[in-house]
Design an enzyme around this catalytic site. Sequence first.
Site, short mmCIF file in Angstrom:
data_model
loop_
_atom_site.label_atom_id
_atom_site.label_comp_id
_atom_site.label_asym_id
_atom_site.label_seq_id
_atom_site.Cartn_x
_atom_site.Cartn_y
_atom_site.Cartn_z
N MET A 127 0.81 -1.21 0.00
CA MET A 127 0.00 0.00 0.00
C MET A 127 0.86 1.28 0.00
O MET A 127 2.03 1.24 0.36
CB MET A 127 -0.92 0.01 1.22
N HIS A 128 0.24 2.37 -0.40
CA HIS A 128 0.71 3.74 -0.19
C HIS A 128 1.86 4.19 -1.08
O HIS A 128 2.19 5.38 -1.07
CB HIS A 128 1.13 3.96 1.27
N ASP B 93 -2.96 -4.81 0.04
CA ASP B 93 -2.52 -6.07 0.62
C ASP B 93 -3.30 -6.44 1.88
O ASP B 93 -3.65 -7.62 2.07
CB ASP B 93 -1.02 -6.08 0.90
#
Length: 498
Positions: free
Chosen positions: A81-82, A239
């Site tokens: 992520m991110h 995820d």
Amino acid sequence: MAYVLGIDLGTSAVKVTAVNRAGQIVAQSSQEYAISNPQAGYSEQNPEDWVQKTTLAIQNLAAVEHLDLSKVEGISYSGQMHGLVLMDKNYRVLRPAILWNDTRTTAQCEEITGKLRGDFLKITRNRPLEGFTLPKILWVKENEPEIFAQTEVFLLPKDYVRFRMTGKIGMEYSDAAGTVWLDEIHKTWSKEIADELALPLEICPPLLESTAVVGNITVAYSAISGLPAETKVIAGAADNAAGAIGAGIISEDKILSSIGTSGVVLAYEKDRKTDYAGRLHFFNHAIPDSYYSMGVTLAAGYSLSWFKQTFAGQQKFTDLVEDAKKSPIGAKGLLFTPYIVGERTPYADAQIRGSFIGMDSRQQLHDFTRAVIEGITFSFRDLLSIYWSEGKHFVTAVATGGGAKSALWMQIQADVFNMNVVSLENEQGPGLGAAMLAAVGVGWFKDLAECSETFVKYGKVYRPKANNVAKYDRIYRIYQQAYSATRPMTGDLLKLDN
């Protein structure tokens, strides 16, 4: 025989899992890639590495695992992520991706809080933290203006890989929520955030449902990978969302207890009005019109790995944990707090550090090991306590990662949580969740609940023991006092160290 592929794009490696209609894993292939740390606190990757290594993993399914790629009907993704990928008008990558564990954006987080104040929490349901994507975008705007001026669109890691396979730009909701630019309730990019931070809303990609069919593999990528051009491509999930699906966390009576390098307690949320006031992350789920909440302890499995490497380097990991059975509940009065790299939930404190409390001459290595395991588990109870304070009730915790590999640790979780704890027979983490999204996307199942009945299989149930529960309740009350008692001291020690 037909298959779907779940592509799990992690931080250090990609794993591709082939699953048949019965939910059986028939082949797997993985490839590692590097992380770059150009400065202290910086963490970056080359997006091209993700594409090349994913392609190689798919090729190896055929060449090494002898999987017939012509039988692959659909693929989907789970992604770290991110991470920020910036692309120009020709969809070329402008700079290395800034990853979730990059900590350069403290000033930008403070700027966001200062400009939007309580409105930010109302819009995104989350606080701006260094790991999230929006502060990274703001950092590039302020520190690399020539690059930002060329930006046409931004993507997250798995969405970039999907773009390279399909030629289609988009981002699904569970990952978009983790950017903290999404208005989570209205499922739109927030114009208010864009206006306050002087960011162009046009760089935000189109939004997708996780089970949506984005398109097909391009002819060019088919020729490179060996996948048929007819292969359907399904949007995928962040995820944590994919991991929750793979663990069967699709109802409100279960909670996920995941012990990896960090630790996660995650719950399915149906009510969009749920508001933890930023104490827990609250994101759109991969399940349409649903949400998930989670708390994170930064050094879960990492605490045990650090302890082994530092004090028991020659001992096998499994033997180290097994030997902890020699120690009684409470480790002969020894308590460990797992704040060795700071903490996120419930304290969001980068300055706190871990500690052993109550050391005496009776204690041996196995007592220290047990104290570390118990301390990690207490940190998870901290997360559960937030849920309980909001009236949540869970019947079962589904344990994954390191905490699910030890019967001792499973029982400790059951006793500390005072609830049933189960493991997964076919634990594959987010990769299985990605495969389930693909299976629903291609029409094998009507929804993820039906798919879960076939794909998710649980193992032994560990039940709480009343005497152990009572003992751990007393120890946990002491554990709760450790943060406030040690916080001033550890802050001063860090100043001396610097």
